[in-house]
Design an enzyme around this catalytic site. Sequence first.
Site, mmCIF file in Angstrom:
data_model
loop_
_atom_site.group_PDB
_atom_site.id
_atom_site.type_symbol
_atom_site.label_atom_id
_atom_site.label_comp_id
_atom_site.label_asym_id
_atom_site.label_seq_id
_atom_site.Cartn_x
_atom_site.Cartn_y
_atom_site.Cartn_z
ATOM 1 N N ASP A 173 -0.949 25.086 60.348
ATOM 2 C CA ASP A 173 -2.020 24.359 59.673
ATOM 3 C C ASP A 173 -2.675 23.619 60.820
ATOM 4 O OD1 ASP A 173 -3.523 22.174 58.623
ATOM 5 O OD2 ASP A 173 -2.590 22.581 56.704
ATOM 6 N N HIS A 174 -3.854 24.051 61.240
ATOM 7 C CA HIS A 174 -4.342 23.551 62.532
ATOM 8 C C HIS A 174 -4.653 22.054 62.517
ATOM 9 C CE1 HIS A 174 -8.404 24.150 60.885
ATOM 10 N NE2 HIS A 174 -8.890 23.472 61.903
ATOM 11 N N HIS A 236 -4.918 21.299 54.706
ATOM 12 C CA HIS A 236 -5.248 20.301 55.731
ATOM 13 C C HIS A 236 -5.126 18.855 55.223
ATOM 14 C CE1 HIS A 236 -6.441 23.814 57.781
ATOM 15 N NE2 HIS A 236 -7.706 23.874 57.420
HETATM 16 C C1 BG6 Z 1 -10.474 26.093 58.120
HETATM 17 C C2 BG6 Z 1 -11.298 26.416 56.915
HETATM 18 O O1 BG6 Z 1 -9.115 26.115 57.807
HETATM 19 O O2 BG6 Z 1 -10.833 24.812 58.598
HETATM 20 C C3 BG6 Z 1 -12.779 26.347 57.232
HETATM 21 O O3 BG6 Z 1 -10.960 27.714 56.446
HETATM 22 C C4 BG6 Z 1 -13.118 25.011 57.862
HETATM 23 O O4 BG6 Z 1 -13.553 26.528 56.061
HETATM 24 C C5 BG6 Z 1 -12.179 24.710 58.999
HETATM 25 O O5 BG6 Z 1 -14.456 25.091 58.325
HETATM 26 C C6 BG6 Z 1 -12.396 23.308 59.527
HETATM 27 O O6 BG6 Z 1 -11.681 23.126 60.700
HETATM 28 P P1 BG6 Z 1 -12.173 22.069 61.791
HETATM 29 O O7 BG6 Z 1 -11.118 22.096 62.834
HETATM 30 O O8 BG6 Z 1 -13.516 22.536 62.257
HETATM 31 O O9 BG6 Z 1 -12.265 20.757 61.095
#
Ligand code: BG6
Length: 486
Positions: A173-174, A236
């Site tokens: 989960d980044h 997230h």
């Molecule tokens: C992803 C979603 O997991 O996270 C995208 O699938 C979203 O829809 C993205 O744009 C957002 O990531 P970050 O790191 O740009 O906030």
Amino acid sequence: MSHENQVELKQNTLITFPALFGLYRDNFLPKDVRIVGYARTKMDSVEFHKRATQYIKGSDNEETAAKIEEFKKISTYVSGSYEDAESFQTLEKHLREIESAYKGSERHRIFYLALPPSVFIPVAANVKQNNYSTDGVNRIIVEKPFGKDLPSSRELLSALKQHWSEDETFRIDHYLGKEMVKNILVLRFANVALSAPWDKNSVSNVQITFKEPFGTEGRGGYFDEFGIIRDILQNHLLQVLSIIAMERPVSFAAEDIRDEKVKVLRAIPPIEPSDTLLGQYVAANGKPGYLDDDTVPHNSTCPTFAATTLWINNPRWEGVPFVLKAGKALNEAKVEVRIQFKDVTQGIFKDISRNELVIRIQPSEAIYLKLNTKTPGLYTRALPAEMDLTYKRRFAEVKIPEAYEALILDAIQGDHSNFVRDDELDVAWKIFTPILHWIEGRSGPRPIPLKYPYGSRGPKELGAFIDKYGFKRSTEGYMWPVTNVS
Ligand code: BG6
């Protein structure tokens, strides 16, 4: 190209390879590491290198350009099918050729599956059967979507477990790789001043907000199957919530942290429809609405905005609303946690602002605490101001790593702390599955999302929704002044 393939290509070229390069450039990759790309597309190494490096930032800088050339030398490509063992045997041959150039007996392999869900299991199985190293450590990194609800997630989990143990599996989960999310543990548990008021006695409400200024352009077809809740809230924002709300772990060891996260998540009952507000953007300011996308069904009721309130049934948080909000095509790009404290005892003050602790996850990482202070000068009135830790000012020299750089490095080092454990995923789906099924019309007519114009703050009903949970706006038109340090 199918939507699934587009997502796969974007993930690899835009995120995975630039993150690998970032680690390589900063000497974080092990010395003898080699990177092998594997996908269906047939291409020669020139084309592969072009694609793999095209989104690396700063390639006009001479030093970076030279590093990119070096990086190309450690990266190769094999094309093959995702289904048949023969292709994975070809990959195996390639891996062995590379490894044979190295002395020493250990051959550690990490398999990073940035793949469409439809081929996920055959690839995991094939890699295990054909490419598993018998002389070293094997790890598999996987990306969401991990199913679409509790039953499908369980099915996926058990299919994967037939081939890969929990210890070998790293579910990304980044958001857990983002610097400010990683900072929450330190902020909470290394500061007595913050730990003490961190409960229902002092906190009125918590808001975790995700705003994106662009719509689903180009990935509408993919998005429509999932919606904003599966895309952002269930993973997230819930992850951020769990770290904000968990008890102090016994240690910083991965399982100690994950035990506490699971424990707090288990105290959250499934979300009620009455605690939910859904929205879908419509055309405005020359920008198309969600339904204007050709790849989206013309009558789709898929939410592109959602606000949901979660309650934690434990002694620390009983009665404190945790409001998660996320939306596409809004007025700005911003992700933050806002902890709003209760009103100060009335009497000597009237109508003064509440304290708020804001953790700005992105852009421009910051932590600021809104405090009341005496209006400077010959007045005794209280004025809201802030103690401000803006990273770009305080840590001007430090480069903040990309989330994927941090996570890939953790996986190389075998640290599971910032990855999602199986039981954590299960409980996350338990919280969200009933509301998702309600949205999909499984328990009655589908709820119709409220409309909001592209580029706005979301549905106009949002203000009243948040007020319902006790949120109070600051007096005197307070604005955090340091939004744009560059
Ligand atoms: C992803 C979603 O997991 O996270 C995208 O699938 C979203 O829809 C993205 O744009 C957002 O990531 P970050 O790191 O740009 O906030």
